[in-house]
Design a protein around this motif. Structure first.
Motif, PDB file in Angstrom:
ATOM      1  N   LEU A 265      34.599  31.960  37.795  1.00  0.00           N
ATOM      2  CA  LEU A 265      35.169  32.738  36.692  1.00  0.00           C
ATOM      3  C   LEU A 265      34.205  33.757  36.105  1.00  0.00           C
ATOM      4  O   LEU A 265      34.589  34.545  35.237  1.00  0.00           O
ATOM      5  CB  LEU A 265      35.624  31.780  35.570  1.00  0.00           C
ATOM      6  CG  LEU A 265      36.850  30.924  35.883  1.00  0.00           C
ATOM      7  CD1 LEU A 265      36.934  29.756  34.900  1.00  0.00           C
ATOM      8  CD2 LEU A 265      38.118  31.754  35.838  1.00  0.00           C
ATOM      9  N   GLU A 266      32.975  33.762  36.587  1.00  0.00           N
ATOM     10  CA  GLU A 266      31.951  34.606  35.953  1.00  0.00           C
ATOM     11  C   GLU A 266      32.310  36.082  35.919  1.00  0.00           C
ATOM     12  O   GLU A 266      31.973  36.795  34.967  1.00  0.00           O
ATOM     13  CB  GLU A 266      30.596  34.415  36.655  1.00  0.00           C
ATOM     14  CG  GLU A 266      29.901  33.103  36.332  1.00  0.00           C
ATOM     15  CD  GLU A 266      30.445  31.929  37.118  1.00  0.00           C
ATOM     16  OE1 GLU A 266      29.961  30.797  36.912  1.00  0.00           O
ATOM     17  OE2 GLU A 266      31.361  32.123  37.960  1.00  0.00           O
ATOM     18  N   SER A 267      33.000  36.578  36.939  1.00  0.00           N
ATOM     19  CA  SER A 267      33.342  38.001  36.967  1.00  0.00           C
ATOM     20  C   SER A 267      34.372  38.365  35.902  1.00  0.00           C
ATOM     21  O   SER A 267      34.604  39.542  35.636  1.00  0.00           O
ATOM     22  CB  SER A 267      33.884  38.394  38.352  1.00  0.00           C
ATOM     23  OG  SER A 267      35.061  37.661  38.653  1.00  0.00           O
ATOM     24  N   SER A 353      32.304  45.838  37.662  1.00  0.00           N
ATOM     25  CA  SER A 353      32.167  44.470  38.151  1.00  0.00           C
ATOM     26  C   SER A 353      31.060  44.336  39.184  1.00  0.00           C
ATOM     27  O   SER A 353      30.545  43.247  39.419  1.00  0.00           O
ATOM     28  CB  SER A 353      33.487  43.995  38.769  1.00  0.00           C
ATOM     29  OG  SER A 353      33.728  44.667  39.991  1.00  0.00           O
ATOM     30  N   GLY A 354      30.715  45.433  39.841  1.00  0.00           N
ATOM     31  CA  GLY A 354      29.697  45.372  40.883  1.00  0.00           C
ATOM     32  C   GLY A 354      30.177  44.707  42.153  1.00  0.00           C
ATOM     33  O   GLY A 354      29.391  44.340  43.020  1.00  0.00           O
ATOM     34  N   ARG A 355      31.497  44.553  42.297  1.00  0.00           N
ATOM     35  CA  ARG A 355      32.072  43.877  43.465  1.00  0.00           C
ATOM     36  C   ARG A 355      33.052  44.824  44.161  1.00  0.00           C
ATOM     37  O   ARG A 355      34.262  44.756  43.925  1.00  0.00           O
ATOM     38  CB  ARG A 355      32.767  42.591  43.034  1.00  0.00           C
ATOM     39  CG  ARG A 355      31.818  41.564  42.439  1.00  0.00           C
ATOM     40  CD  ARG A 355      32.565  40.341  41.926  1.00  0.00           C
ATOM     41  NE  ARG A 355      31.652  39.360  41.376  1.00  0.00           N
ATOM     42  CZ  ARG A 355      31.081  38.375  42.070  1.00  0.00           C
ATOM     43  NH1 ARG A 355      31.363  38.248  43.354  1.00  0.00           N
ATOM     44  NH2 ARG A 355      30.261  37.532  41.503  1.00  0.00           N
ATOM     45  N   PRO A 356      32.556  45.715  44.986  1.00  0.00           N
ATOM     46  CA  PRO A 356      33.408  46.761  45.565  1.00  0.00           C
ATOM     47  C   PRO A 356      34.569  46.278  46.423  1.00  0.00           C
ATOM     48  O   PRO A 356      35.550  46.987  46.589  1.00  0.00           O
ATOM     49  CB  PRO A 356      32.422  47.589  46.396  1.00  0.00           C
ATOM     50  CG  PRO A 356      31.265  46.682  46.660  1.00  0.00           C
ATOM     51  CD  PRO A 356      31.157  45.832  45.433  1.00  0.00           C
ATOM     52  N   LEU A 357      34.496  45.098  46.992  1.00  0.00           N
ATOM     53  CA  LEU A 357      35.561  44.617  47.868  1.00  0.00           C
ATOM     54  C   LEU A 357      36.529  43.664  47.166  1.00  0.00           C
ATOM     55  O   LEU A 357      37.430  43.115  47.790  1.00  0.00           O
ATOM     56  CB  LEU A 357      34.953  43.916  49.091  1.00  0.00           C
ATOM     57  CG  LEU A 357      34.039  44.789  49.960  1.00  0.00           C
ATOM     58  CD1 LEU A 357      33.519  43.971  51.139  1.00  0.00           C
ATOM     59  CD2 LEU A 357      34.764  46.037  50.456  1.00  0.00           C
ATOM     60  N   CYS A 358      36.345  43.484  45.852  1.00  0.00           N
ATOM     61  CA  CYS A 358      37.188  42.540  45.130  1.00  0.00           C
ATOM     62  C   CYS A 358      38.310  43.258  44.379  1.00  0.00           C
ATOM     63  O   CYS A 358      38.118  44.365  43.870  1.00  0.00           O
ATOM     64  CB  CYS A 358      36.352  41.746  44.122  1.00  0.00           C
ATOM     65  SG  CYS A 358      35.188  40.613  44.906  1.00  0.00           S
TER      66      CYS A 358
END
Length: 366
Positions: A265-267, A353-358
């Motif tokens: 859940l951190e994101s 978010s720093g999560r390009p594929l999410c």
């Protein structure tokens, strides 16, 4: 300040004071290695009292006016189902949890609130007598420990919450009740307005919501509760303790239905500036008991206290180590960091978010 802190919860709310609640315990202690995910039972109060005590102290330092006992799911049926602590009884847990909360509360003049939550037997048989017997057993301990007030929290069915409230009010102590519901209502589709009316008629003096959904959805739910009470000609103080996670994509199950629950859940974590916004919107909505639930850490509670410092008249001790709206960054040697020492920067930030594929949202489980 001492006499101010000694006033009871209803006396303070009647006077128009803003009460800052504390944050989440089970999720935070799971992350720290003291609670086992799944049944989320609070045997850590007996096994690792120092961990529970430390978290209480962090919330107190951050500005919380209430120390809620670590008694979530602390009833015999839940403890038996979990099998996590075969040699520990719920009575032991509740007694120790009350002692720890009182010890820390006395360090800062806070109030102690003892809580009961949904039972394991309700879904199986919906037996009023069984549910009430479980609540009464917990209440007996809370009365011996002379807590300041009581709360029936984290109920998904308003019927069960009403039964719990009916038991708690026999104590003569102030009773609050919060449901873990979204704007659509409880699991049986009883709307928030009707839920609030039923809880107040049962004797609750403070009503609202906690857990399961994010601040935005919780605010919408409590607003509906207020409208229901107004239409019914009833009066109660309003309370809100939402998740510290963004979950606009959640369904009736709340964040529990998200595939990220409970270990990724951190994101979704609400940041401190989100907490500022939530506190201000809650205050504008007429809510005066404002806190957090799972995902709300001490720095979130400090943000609530800082946002509402003009109304409360003081800052919490933890603000000694925090410049308001990033002002501490003025001392940075890096000009681009120093430039962030402004309310405008943080209030208008759109965090990445720093999560390009999410994806930005998930597909909840049925």
């Amino acid at each position: 300040m001492t006499s101010f802190k000694r006033k009871g919860i209803l006396e303070r709310l009647e006077a128009g004071e803003v009460i800052i609640g504390d944050g989440g315990y089970v999720l935070q202690l799971e992350r720290r290695g003291y609670v086992k995910a799944g049944h989320w039972t609070p045997e850590a109060a007996v096994e690792h009292p120092e961990a529970v005590r430390q978290l209480h102290r962090e919330f107190l330092r951050a500005g919380a006016d209430v120390m809620q006992t670590f008694t979530f799911y602390s009833c015999d049926d839940k403890l038996d189902i979990s099998g996590n602590a075969p040699n520990i009884t719920c009575q032991q847990i509740n007694e120790v949890a009350c002692d720890i909360a009182r010890e820390v509360a006395n360090e800062g003049g806070a109030l102690v609130c003892a809580g009961v939550s949904q039972t394991g037997v309700y879904k199986g048989c919906s037996s009023e007598s069984e549910v009430k017997a479980i609540v009464k057993k917990q209440l007996d301990v809370f009365l011996r420990k002379d807590v300041d007030f009581l709360i029936a929290e984290y109920f998904a069915h308003v019927e069960e919450a009403v039964w719990a409230v009916e038991v708690l009010v026999t104590s003569g102590k102030p009773v609050a009740s919060t449901l873990c519901i979204a704007p659509r209502g409880d699991i049986d589709r009883v709307c928030p307005a009707e839920c609030a009316v039923r809880l107040v008629k049962a004797g609750a003096k403070i009503v609202g919501v906690n857990c399961h959904v994010d601040p935005t959805q919780c605010l919408n739910t409590v607003k509906q509760m207020k409208e229901g009470l107004d239409m019914a000609g009833l009066r109660a103080h309003l309370m809100i303790q939402p998740l510290g996670f963004h979950c606009p994509d959640s369904t009736a199950a709340g964040y529990i239905g998200l595939p990220e629950f409970p270990f990724a859940l951190e994101s979704r974590v609400v940041n401190r500036w989100d907490a500022h916004k939530y506190a201000r919107e809650a205050y504008k909505a007429g809510i005066r008991y404002i806190g957090g639930c799972c995902g709300f850490e001490p720095y979130h509670i400090r943000a609530l206290a800082e946002e509402l410092a003009p109304e409360r008249g003081f800052l919490p001790p933890a603000s000694q180590k925090h410049g308001l709206w990033g002002s501490a960054l003025e001392g940075s040697s890096k000009p681009y960091v120093k430039a962030r020492a402004s309310r405008d920067h943080w209030e208008n930030l759109k965090p990445a978010s720093g999560r390009p594929l999410c994806p930005s949202l998930s597909i909840p489980d049925a």
